[in-house]
Structure formats: C-alpha cells, structure tokens
Design an enzyme around this catalytic site. Sequence first.
Site, PDB file in Angstrom:
ATOM      1  N   GLN A 190      17.854  -2.098  30.035  1.00 58.44           N
ATOM      2  CA  GLN A 190      18.207  -2.873  31.378  1.00 58.44           C
ATOM      3  C   GLN A 190      16.850  -1.973  32.456  1.00 58.44           C
ATOM      4  O   GLN A 190      17.115  -0.313  32.275  1.00 58.44           O
ATOM      5  CB  GLN A 190      19.072  -2.485  31.635  1.00 58.44           C
ATOM      6  CG  GLN A 190      20.381  -3.684  30.738  1.00 58.44           C
ATOM      7  CD  GLN A 190      19.391  -5.298  30.898  1.00 58.44           C
ATOM      8  OE1 GLN A 190      19.481  -5.396  32.189  1.00 58.44           O
ATOM      9  NE2 GLN A 190      20.464  -5.794  30.049  1.00 58.44           N
ATOM     10  N   TYR A 218      21.723 -10.975  20.169  1.00 57.11           N
ATOM     11  CA  TYR A 218      20.846  -9.455  20.582  1.00 57.11           C
ATOM     12  C   TYR A 218      21.443  -8.697  21.311  1.00 57.11           C
ATOM     13  O   TYR A 218      21.146  -8.930  22.790  1.00 57.11           O
ATOM     14  CB  TYR A 218      20.196 -10.896  21.558  1.00 57.11           C
ATOM     15  CG  TYR A 218      19.469 -11.825  21.494  1.00 57.11           C
ATOM     16  CD1 TYR A 218      18.788 -12.674  20.381  1.00 57.11           C
ATOM     17  CD2 TYR A 218      21.416 -13.259  21.618  1.00 57.11           C
ATOM     18  CE1 TYR A 218      18.033 -14.017  21.290  1.00 57.11           C
ATOM     19  CE2 TYR A 218      20.659 -14.176  21.397  1.00 57.11           C
ATOM     20  CZ  TYR A 218      19.546 -14.928  20.745  1.00 57.11           C
ATOM     21  OH  TYR A 218      19.305 -16.162  20.455  1.00 57.11           O
ATOM     22  N   ASN A 223      24.365  -2.291  24.138  1.00 55.78           N
ATOM     23  CA  ASN A 223      24.420  -1.533  25.982  1.00 55.78           C
ATOM     24  C   ASN A 223      25.722  -2.523  26.324  1.00 55.78           C
ATOM     25  O   ASN A 223      26.665  -1.527  26.519  1.00 55.78           O
ATOM     26  CB  ASN A 223      23.510  -2.001  26.674  1.00 55.78           C
ATOM     27  CG  ASN A 223      23.317  -2.209  27.949  1.00 55.78           C
ATOM     28  OD1 ASN A 223      24.058  -1.184  28.545  1.00 55.78           O
ATOM     29  ND2 ASN A 223      23.509  -3.512  28.892  1.00 55.78           N
ATOM     30  N   CYS A 324      18.678 -13.213  31.967  1.00 56.90           N
ATOM     31  CA  CYS A 324      17.326 -13.663  32.412  1.00 56.90           C
ATOM     32  C   CYS A 324      16.725 -14.887  33.761  1.00 56.90           C
ATOM     33  O   CYS A 324      16.153 -13.825  33.922  1.00 56.90           O
ATOM     34  CB  CYS A 324      16.851 -12.271  32.255  1.00 56.90           C
ATOM     35  SG  CYS A 324      16.055 -13.325  30.233  1.00 56.90           S
ATOM     36  N   GLU A 358      19.353 -12.139  38.512  1.00 55.54           N
ATOM     37  CA  GLU A 358      19.766 -12.828  36.453  1.00 55.54           C
ATOM     38  C   GLU A 358      21.358 -12.809  36.977  1.00 55.54           C
ATOM     39  O   GLU A 358      21.654 -13.128  38.002  1.00 55.54           O
ATOM     40  CB  GLU A 358      19.911 -11.316  36.357  1.00 55.54           C
ATOM     41  CG  GLU A 358      20.484 -11.204  35.050  1.00 55.54           C
ATOM     42  CD  GLU A 358      19.546 -10.363  33.941  1.00 55.54           C
ATOM     43  OE1 GLU A 358      19.730  -9.266  32.928  1.00 55.54           O
ATOM     44  OE2 GLU A 358      18.428  -9.325  34.087  1.00 55.54           O
TER      45      GLU A 358
END
Length: 366
Positions: A190, A218, A223, A324, A358
């Site tokens: 990120q 994904y 994260n 995104c 985003e």
Amino acid sequence: MTPEHLPTEQYEAQLAEKVVRLQSMMAPFSDLVPEVFRSPVSHYRMRAEFRIWHDGDDLYHIIFDQQTKSRIRVDSFPAASELINQLMTAMIAGVRNNPVLRHKLFQIDYLTTLSNQAVVSLLYHKKLDDEWRQQAEALRDALRAQNLNVHLIGRATKTKIELDQDYIDERLPVAGKEMIYRQVENSFTQPNAAMNIQMLEWALDVTKGSKGDLLELYCGNGNFSLALARNFDRVLATEIAKPSVAAAQYNIAANHIDNVQIIRMAAEEFTQAMNGVREFNRLQGIDLKSYQCETIFVDPPRSGLDSETEKMVQAYPRILYISCNPETLCKNLETLSQTHKVERLALFDQFPYTHHMECGVLLTAK
C-alpha cells in the site's frame, strides 16, 4: 500541481470534489453518504520511482509530465515520505561522482516505512560485477553513517544483487495493536501508509461481530487478512505472487497469528476449486469444505472482478470490497446489487491531488 509543490491549500476542495463524484457514481446502488478518510496533505507516499537523467557531469531524478511527456527535474518530492526526500539527496550525492555507480544507471526506486526503514533499488543498462558491489557497499555504509537505515539493491537484465536483504519490516498501529508487515522490494505494498491504517481500521469496524470464517482473494502480503483475523474464527486467503506469499507467511509468524491460511493460487483457480471444477495439488491437506465463510473480502486490481468471480462472491452473505477503481467497482455492482445491498460506503483519499479514488463497500445479502 508540480512535483516540487503540492497545492496543500486546495486539499479540502479536491477531497470534496471526490466525495461528490463518488456519490454520483454510487447513486444507482446506494444513497449513502460516504465515510471520508483524509490523507496527510504531504509526505504520504511511502514508495516512489524516478528515472535518472545524465546531463554532462551532473545527474538527477526526473519524472515525465503526463500530458506533454516532457521530462521534469525533481530534486525533492513532497508527496513522498520525508525519508525518501532525504535519500534522494543522499543518493545523488553518493552516485554523481562515482563512475562505477553512475555509469548506465537509468532508474532509482525507493521503498520506505513509517518505522524509518528503506530499500533503494538502482536499475542499470549494464552487467553488474564485483566492482559495482564494492562501490555499492561503500555507498550503503556512507548512507548508514548519516543515520539512514537503508538496504541497497542492484538490478540489471536477469540480475539482482542484494547487498543485505530485499525487504523491510513496517510496523503499523491498527486499532490498538501493532501489526508487523514485511514488505518486499518490487512487490505490491500500500503506497500511503497513513491511509492504509485507516483502511484497516475501517475494515475491522465493518466486520465487528462477524460470525464464521473469512475468505480473502488477492491477499498480497496479508495486509488485510492479518488485521481482520481477530474478527473471525479462521481466515482463508489466496495470492498468486510467490514473494507476496512468502512475506504473508512471515507476517503470520511475526504477528503470532494462528488462524490464517494462505494458498498460492489465482482467484480464478480458487473459484474452480470451490466449485469442484478442478482439483489442485496445492490444496492437498486443506479441507475447503470445513470452512464456514460467511464473509468474503476482495481487493482486486484496477480491472475489478471477472464475471466468474462475481458469481462466486455472490454466494457469500457479506462481501467486503476495497476498490482502487470505482468505475470497475460500479460495473461489478451492476451484478452484485442483484443479490446484495450496500450497507457501508467509504472514500479513502489514497492519492491526494489526483483524480484517483480508493473506496470501500460492505454488501449484505438481500
């Protein structure tokens, strides 16, 4: 906007315009007012890539104007972290008068963390040899003598030389808990760390009180998977890139998390496995049927979800979707809204002063 000047006085106005634009795009699916998460107005980018321009005895970082394609000299870059700005100055000073390090150098990539670590990659149009390594080690030592916690990497065609390591470890405070994330050079991370913290905390908030397990497609370096693990019985996550899978496995151990399973496969392959279309050796020892996934989390590339994955995610009572690219999100919502409704909507200003947005949506089955 110029590379060396950010219009910080226009920050609120550009953010307000994005809110209006997102509401307009989402109008066919929801009348919710987006929850808005602001970025720092400067020094928010934790990674940056610059071409290197050779001008006689001088050399310097450049970027290209998106409209005219003309090159722009960049000696400082206020969108990037303060550490990147320090390193930009130090790297040029260290390379400019060193024939070995500057010869055929065409790009420098910077990756930094809030924990003040950095990986700097030097990209060349030449073979890298022992002399290059010796000079690069001397530069690294000189940078560290300036209290810069940096690792250097040399890259050329089919060549990668790590002087020490090709990763750094980020530490993020997320909802009262410090999360450790290994970030590998040349892998996705990120870009806006402050915004990442807010995205993780929003995702935790919207999944509070969740029942059952979480499936993530994904997952990158884990994260979201690792931060969300505390809200679920178990987490099953997929990722295709080997370095990201390795980083995710490290992060699971570093954060002492025992309820996350990472599988290296594409989302499309996982869809086939879940539907019983194909069997995969990589899934040996993993009983997919034992997972009671009530929630699915997707953070797809800019292209959004493919049609097969759209159908697959519709089978889950709750869909958490980080996008995104709101245009492809809305395209996906044309299908997803047939079975689900939007419960929460958020705008994350990941890239201030640009048109990029985003956003996050929580969808629940109708």
